[in-house]
Design a protein around this motif. Sequence first.
Motif, mmCIF file in Angstrom:
data_model
loop_
_atom_site.group_PDB
_atom_site.id
_atom_site.type_symbol
_atom_site.label_atom_id
_atom_site.label_comp_id
_atom_site.label_asym_id
_atom_site.label_seq_id
_atom_site.Cartn_x
_atom_site.Cartn_y
_atom_site.Cartn_z
ATOM 1 N N ILE A 97 126.012 7.764 8.517
ATOM 2 C CA ILE A 97 125.806 7.749 9.968
ATOM 3 C C ILE A 97 124.732 6.723 10.299
ATOM 4 O O ILE A 97 124.085 6.178 9.400
ATOM 5 C CB ILE A 97 125.350 9.131 10.481
ATOM 6 N N SER A 156 131.694 5.445 15.395
ATOM 7 C CA SER A 156 131.999 6.191 16.624
ATOM 8 C C SER A 156 130.901 7.199 16.912
ATOM 9 O O SER A 156 130.391 7.840 15.994
ATOM 10 C CB SER A 156 133.307 6.974 16.463
ATOM 11 N N PRO A 157 130.573 7.363 18.203
ATOM 12 C CA PRO A 157 129.501 8.301 18.549
ATOM 13 C C PRO A 157 129.986 9.737 18.442
ATOM 14 O O PRO A 157 131.129 10.039 18.802
ATOM 15 C CB PRO A 157 129.160 7.938 19.988
ATOM 16 N N GLU A 158 129.135 10.615 17.936
ATOM 17 C CA GLU A 158 129.445 12.027 18.000
ATOM 18 C C GLU A 158 128.225 12.763 18.551
ATOM 19 O O GLU A 158 127.716 12.387 19.582
ATOM 20 C CB GLU A 158 129.928 12.593 16.665
ATOM 21 N N GLY A 159 127.729 13.755 17.868
ATOM 22 C CA GLY A 159 126.687 14.584 18.480
ATOM 23 C C GLY A 159 125.322 13.926 18.572
ATOM 24 O O GLY A 159 125.180 12.717 18.477
ATOM 25 N N ARG A 183 121.561 9.548 19.145
ATOM 26 C CA ARG A 183 122.990 9.835 19.053
ATOM 27 C C ARG A 183 123.416 9.527 17.625
ATOM 28 O O ARG A 183 122.965 8.553 17.022
ATOM 29 C CB ARG A 183 123.798 8.966 20.026
ATOM 30 N N TRP A 205 125.966 8.108 15.208
ATOM 31 C CA TRP A 205 127.126 7.212 15.131
ATOM 32 C C TRP A 205 127.687 7.330 13.721
ATOM 33 O O TRP A 205 126.982 7.102 12.747
ATOM 34 C CB TRP A 205 126.701 5.763 15.425
ATOM 35 N N ARG A 206 128.942 7.719 13.632
ATOM 36 C CA ARG A 206 129.547 7.921 12.316
ATOM 37 C C ARG A 206 130.332 6.689 11.897
ATOM 38 O O ARG A 206 131.187 6.196 12.633
ATOM 39 C CB ARG A 206 130.474 9.141 12.322
ATOM 40 N N ASP A 209 133.029 4.515 9.718
ATOM 41 C CA ASP A 209 134.404 4.783 9.329
ATOM 42 C C ASP A 209 134.671 4.223 7.939
ATOM 43 O O ASP A 209 134.792 3.003 7.756
ATOM 44 C CB ASP A 209 135.333 4.126 10.371
#
Lengths: 171, 182
Positions: free
Chosen positions: B130, B150-153, B164, B166-167, B169
């Motif tokens: 992340i 991609s942003p998640e929690g 934030r 960001w995970r 891929d």
Amino acid sequence: MISIPSLETDRLILRAPHADDLPRLTAFYATERSHMVGGPRDELETWDALAKRLGHWAIHGFGLWHLTERASGAFAGWTGMIFAPGWHEPELGWTVMEEAEGKGLAYEAVLSARAYAARHQGLNGVMSYIAHANDRSRALATRLGAAYEDEGELLGKRCQIWRHPRVEEQA
Amino acid sequence: MKISTDFPKLETKRLVLVSPLTYGFDIEAAYLDPDKHSFLDANPDGDSLWWSIAMIIGHWRLRGFGHFAVMEKESGAHVGLVGPWFPKGWPEPELAWHLLNGFEGQGYATEAAQAVLDWLFNENGWDGAISLIEDNNDASIALAKRLGASPEGEFSHRLGGTYRIWRHDRSLFPAPQSEVRS
């Protein structure tokens, strides 16, 4: 990796700080005793502090050794030269765990660290910051031949500055 | 999460990435000289920079991995620090980056970050990574997007500050087809 030298005295090994020290360090930093040396700290802050000790060695080529009692293998505390932001000059510092007190181990450790600093780290005639309330440290400083020099301040706390005698540089 | 070698060294088209613990690497000259380049978005407080660098170095010793020192291949100039970051209490290993002033706008952070992600996923078998980025950090968000993250929690740092998550891929960094993996 960082090359941190190991020193041996009669009863101690002065060696690199290590992840295995974390449980003892964490326990220490939860106590009142730690308040004079940056405590109290929780588990995460202690991990950070250990990382910073290792980083200090890499940046300066000197830093705090962790102490192992040779007979028992027990973690006994730390000593060495510190020069971090807020320090006016490199300082010879020490902290001894409660169980290791009263046996002259601090004297043995600090003497060894001080001699090594003078002979191999370019640091001689060094100073120590001592909190006004720290009678034990003052007694040890006196025993080591250091003398009160001045009032000082470290990280916003007023303290005393004690000056150590110069060490003979030829071993 | 392990790292396969003591002295990892990565190379991209324009950059070389080494551990700052490599013998002979001058950490003070690279990052702590006030007369030289400073870090982009750095805290103007020089003290906290010193502690951050000390922590980045110590992290290598405690975790066996950490930020790579990134340098321009041709000039040897220091570009910044990019690498995996996982201090105690972190939710997950993070890919972090700190660029030095004067090296923005050249795609260096992207190039270095891609090399590190590729190495983490393919050489070191990492499952995921992340990056923790504040919502007002436009440059880092743009970089995360360029990397395909991609942003998640959210993650709230115990010292304050909300980031934030960001995970990254993993599928964007496939193992090279031509190599035989043991």
